[in-house]
Write a protein that holds these residues in place. Structure first.
Motif, PDB file in Angstrom:
ATOM      1  N   VAL A 147      32.910 -31.195  -7.114  1.00 41.03           N
ATOM      2  CA  VAL A 147      32.242 -30.959  -5.830  1.00 41.03           C
ATOM      3  C   VAL A 147      32.774 -29.654  -5.227  1.00 41.03           C
ATOM      4  O   VAL A 147      33.978 -29.406  -5.231  1.00 41.03           O
ATOM      5  CB  VAL A 147      32.494 -32.125  -4.856  1.00 41.03           C
ATOM      6  CG1 VAL A 147      31.850 -31.846  -3.506  1.00 41.03           C
ATOM      7  CG2 VAL A 147      31.971 -33.428  -5.434  1.00 41.03           C
ATOM      8  N   ASP A 148      31.877 -28.827  -4.730  1.00 42.34           N
ATOM      9  CA  ASP A 148      32.268 -27.599  -4.037  1.00 42.34           C
ATOM     10  C   ASP A 148      32.756 -27.983  -2.640  1.00 42.34           C
ATOM     11  O   ASP A 148      31.969 -28.110  -1.696  1.00 42.34           O
ATOM     12  CB  ASP A 148      31.068 -26.651  -3.950  1.00 42.34           C
ATOM     13  CG  ASP A 148      31.411 -25.323  -3.272  1.00 42.34           C
ATOM     14  OD1 ASP A 148      32.507 -25.208  -2.680  1.00 42.34           O
ATOM     15  OD2 ASP A 148      30.578 -24.408  -3.328  1.00 42.34           O
ATOM     16  N   LEU A 149      34.044 -28.182  -2.521  1.00 40.39           N
ATOM     17  CA  LEU A 149      34.592 -28.736  -1.286  1.00 40.39           C
ATOM     18  C   LEU A 149      34.454 -27.802  -0.092  1.00 40.39           C
ATOM     19  O   LEU A 149      34.282 -28.268   1.041  1.00 40.39           O
ATOM     20  CB  LEU A 149      36.054 -29.109  -1.494  1.00 40.39           C
ATOM     21  CG  LEU A 149      36.309 -30.229  -2.514  1.00 40.39           C
ATOM     22  CD1 LEU A 149      37.799 -30.524  -2.609  1.00 40.39           C
ATOM     23  CD2 LEU A 149      35.536 -31.484  -2.143  1.00 40.39           C
ATOM     24  N   ALA A 150      34.532 -26.496  -0.315  1.00 37.51           N
ATOM     25  CA  ALA A 150      34.365 -25.566   0.804  1.00 37.51           C
ATOM     26  C   ALA A 150      32.967 -25.692   1.390  1.00 37.51           C
ATOM     27  O   ALA A 150      32.789 -25.730   2.614  1.00 37.51           O
ATOM     28  CB  ALA A 150      34.626 -24.136   0.347  1.00 37.51           C
ATOM     29  N   SER A 151      31.970 -25.786   0.524  1.00 37.89           N
ATOM     30  CA  SER A 151      30.593 -25.939   1.000  1.00 37.89           C
ATOM     31  C   SER A 151      30.390 -27.302   1.649  1.00 37.89           C
ATOM     32  O   SER A 151      29.727 -27.426   2.689  1.00 37.89           O
ATOM     33  CB  SER A 151      29.606 -25.765  -0.163  1.00 37.89           C
ATOM     34  OG  SER A 151      29.668 -24.459  -0.687  1.00 37.89           O
ATOM     35  N   VAL A 152      30.963 -28.335   1.036  1.00 39.95           N
ATOM     36  CA  VAL A 152      30.847 -29.680   1.601  1.00 39.95           C
ATOM     37  C   VAL A 152      31.456 -29.728   2.999  1.00 39.95           C
ATOM     38  O   VAL A 152      30.892 -30.332   3.919  1.00 39.95           O
ATOM     39  CB  VAL A 152      31.533 -30.714   0.680  1.00 39.95           C
ATOM     40  CG1 VAL A 152      31.697 -32.053   1.405  1.00 39.95           C
ATOM     41  CG2 VAL A 152      30.717 -30.912  -0.583  1.00 39.95           C
ATOM     42  N   ALA A 153      32.602 -29.075   3.174  1.00 39.78           N
ATOM     43  CA  ALA A 153      33.265 -29.079   4.479  1.00 39.78           C
ATOM     44  C   ALA A 153      32.387 -28.428   5.545  1.00 39.78           C
ATOM     45  O   ALA A 153      32.289 -28.921   6.670  1.00 39.78           O
ATOM     46  CB  ALA A 153      34.610 -28.361   4.384  1.00 39.78           C
ATOM     47  N   VAL A 154      31.738 -27.318   5.208  1.00 45.49           N
ATOM     48  CA  VAL A 154      30.852 -26.648   6.163  1.00 45.49           C
ATOM     49  C   VAL A 154      29.672 -27.547   6.513  1.00 45.49           C
ATOM     50  O   VAL A 154      29.295 -27.692   7.682  1.00 45.49           O
ATOM     51  CB  VAL A 154      30.355 -25.304   5.585  1.00 45.49           C
ATOM     52  CG1 VAL A 154      29.274 -24.718   6.483  1.00 45.49           C
ATOM     53  CG2 VAL A 154      31.505 -24.328   5.440  1.00 45.49           C
ATOM     54  N   VAL A 155      29.080 -28.175   5.486  1.00 41.29           N
ATOM     55  CA  VAL A 155      27.934 -29.062   5.712  1.00 41.29           C
ATOM     56  C   VAL A 155      28.337 -30.249   6.581  1.00 41.29           C
ATOM     57  O   VAL A 155      27.629 -30.624   7.526  1.00 41.29           O
ATOM     58  CB  VAL A 155      27.361 -29.551   4.368  1.00 41.29           C
ATOM     59  CG1 VAL A 155      26.343 -30.666   4.586  1.00 41.29           C
ATOM     60  CG2 VAL A 155      26.714 -28.394   3.624  1.00 41.29           C
ATOM     61  N   LEU A 156      29.480 -30.861   6.270  1.00 43.87           N
ATOM     62  CA  LEU A 156      29.914 -32.031   7.029  1.00 43.87           C
ATOM     63  C   LEU A 156      30.257 -31.670   8.462  1.00 43.87           C
ATOM     64  O   LEU A 156      30.016 -32.458   9.382  1.00 43.87           O
ATOM     65  CB  LEU A 156      31.108 -32.688   6.338  1.00 43.87           C
ATOM     66  CG  LEU A 156      30.809 -33.387   5.010  1.00 43.87           C
ATOM     67  CD1 LEU A 156      32.082 -33.996   4.438  1.00 43.87           C
ATOM     68  CD2 LEU A 156      29.745 -34.461   5.185  1.00 43.87           C
ATOM     69  N   ASP A 157      30.824 -30.483   8.662  1.00 44.81           N
ATOM     70  CA  ASP A 157      31.125 -30.048  10.020  1.00 44.81           C
ATOM     71  C   ASP A 157      29.845 -29.914  10.840  1.00 44.81           C
ATOM     72  O   ASP A 157      29.763 -30.384  11.980  1.00 44.81           O
ATOM     73  CB  ASP A 157      31.864 -28.718   9.980  1.00 44.81           C
ATOM     74  CG  ASP A 157      32.418 -28.318  11.334  1.00 44.81           C
ATOM     75  OD1 ASP A 157      33.352 -28.982  11.805  1.00 44.81           O
ATOM     76  OD2 ASP A 157      31.910 -27.348  11.918  1.00 44.81           O
ATOM     77  N   ALA A 158      28.824 -29.296  10.248  1.00 40.45           N
ATOM     78  CA  ALA A 158      27.538 -29.143  10.939  1.00 40.45           C
ATOM     79  C   ALA A 158      26.860 -30.491  11.141  1.00 40.45           C
ATOM     80  O   ALA A 158      26.284 -30.759  12.206  1.00 40.45           O
ATOM     81  CB  ALA A 158      26.635 -28.203  10.144  1.00 40.45           C
ATOM     82  N   LEU A 159      26.944 -31.348  10.133  1.00 34.42           N
ATOM     83  CA  LEU A 159      26.329 -32.671  10.220  1.00 34.42           C
ATOM     84  C   LEU A 159      27.003 -33.512  11.292  1.00 34.42           C
ATOM     85  O   LEU A 159      26.336 -34.217  12.063  1.00 34.42           O
ATOM     86  CB  LEU A 159      26.415 -33.363   8.860  1.00 34.42           C
ATOM     87  CG  LEU A 159      25.695 -34.701   8.698  1.00 34.42           C
ATOM     88  CD1 LEU A 159      24.205 -34.531   8.953  1.00 34.42           C
ATOM     89  CD2 LEU A 159      25.937 -35.261   7.291  1.00 34.42           C
ATOM     90  N   THR A 160      28.310 -33.432  11.352  1.00 38.25           N
ATOM     91  CA  THR A 160      29.057 -34.176  12.368  1.00 38.25           C
ATOM     92  C   THR A 160      28.625 -33.766  13.770  1.00 38.25           C
ATOM     93  O   THR A 160      28.370 -34.616  14.636  1.00 38.25           O
ATOM     94  CB  THR A 160      30.566 -33.932  12.200  1.00 38.25           C
ATOM     95  OG1 THR A 160      30.992 -34.441  10.937  1.00 38.25           O
ATOM     96  CG2 THR A 160      31.356 -34.605  13.313  1.00 38.25           C
ATOM     97  N   ALA A 161      28.522 -32.461  13.996  1.00 42.37           N
ATOM     98  CA  ALA A 161      28.111 -31.977  15.308  1.00 42.37           C
ATOM     99  C   ALA A 161      26.703 -32.466  15.653  1.00 42.37           C
ATOM    100  O   ALA A 161      26.440 -32.889  16.788  1.00 42.37           O
ATOM    101  CB  ALA A 161      28.158 -30.450  15.343  1.00 42.37           C
ATOM    102  N   ALA A 162      25.794 -32.429  14.670  1.00 40.32           N
ATOM    103  CA  ALA A 162      24.418 -32.856  14.919  1.00 40.32           C
ATOM    104  C   ALA A 162      24.343 -34.346  15.256  1.00 40.32           C
ATOM    105  O   ALA A 162      23.614 -34.751  16.172  1.00 40.32           O
ATOM    106  CB  ALA A 162      23.552 -32.548  13.698  1.00 40.32           C
TER     107      ALA A 162
END
Length: 217
Positions: A147-162
């Motif tokens: 898993v590309d963890l750097a990309s996952v972290a960015v996605v999860l951060d945005a998803l969490t905020a949403a």
């Protein structure tokens, strides 16, 4: 020392209330002093600037969050999975207006503070704390390999905020999905994306406790 600690806590409490009601840009040290029933001189003895005061507000909030989050995680049916980690986080943050503002980088609350290069409140995930935690969980066998963890972290951060914004908006739009439904849906997505077939949850919890020990000592 006790009086000094009590005064500092009173100043932080006052700053939280003012931040949530007025926002950083309209906040003044005089406001904080008056709300805490203390002199401006005492405010500046504890905090050299408004930015430093809000740094301390965020730091205290995040310290309290880690304790509450770990307790919530222990109540999960399968603590240590990626889904349980995020579900516990959502439930704690959704109940605290300041934590929600921090997680969503709420501009109405934090205003120009978010653009201050000297501010110490954690920024978006990326390769930061969330990405690092995911890496440790991957090493422990609780996050699947490849898993590309750097990309996952960015996605999860945005998803969490949403998701947190949607939970906040639920009071104004009660016909939409309930907060619990939103939390369950997003954590199911996280589970499908990150959880290996046989996650080592015991190792994951050991990693989490080790990281918490480091941040609280």
């Amino acid at each position: 020392m006790v009086d000094s600690t009590r005064r500092q806590e009173a100043l932080l409490d006052a700053a939280v209330a003012l931040l949530l009601n007025r926002g950083y840009d309209k906040l003044t040290m005089v406001d904080v002093a008056e709300a805490a029933d203390l002199s401006r001189t005492i405010v500046y003895r504890h905090f050299a600037s408004k930015r430093e005061l809000v740094d301390a507000v965020a730091a205290r909030a995040l310290r309290g969050y880690t304790v509450r989050w770990r307790k919530e995680l222990a109540n999960e049916r399968t603590p240590g999975t990626a889904a349980s980690i995020f579900r516990a986080a959502f439930r704690v943050v959704a109940q605290d207006a300041l934590l929600a503002a921090i997680a969503t980088r709420d501009r109405d609350v934090f205003g120009r503070y978010l653009r201050d290069p000297e501010a110490t409140m954690p920024g978006p995930a990326g390769l930061g704390p969330l990405g690092q935690l995911l890496g440790l969980l991957q090493q422990a066998g609780a996050v699947r390999q490849g898993v590309d963890l750097a990309s996952v972290a960015v996605v999860l951060d945005a998803l969490t905020a949403a998701v947190l914004r949607a939970i906040q908006d639920h009071q104004d739009r009660p016909d939409g999905p309930s907060p619990e439904s939103l939390i369950n849906t997003v954590t199911e997505m996280i589970d499908r994306m990150l959880t290996p077939e046989a996650p080592d949850t015991a190792a994951a919890l050991a990693v989490i406790d080790e990281q918490l020990d480091r941040t609280t000592t």
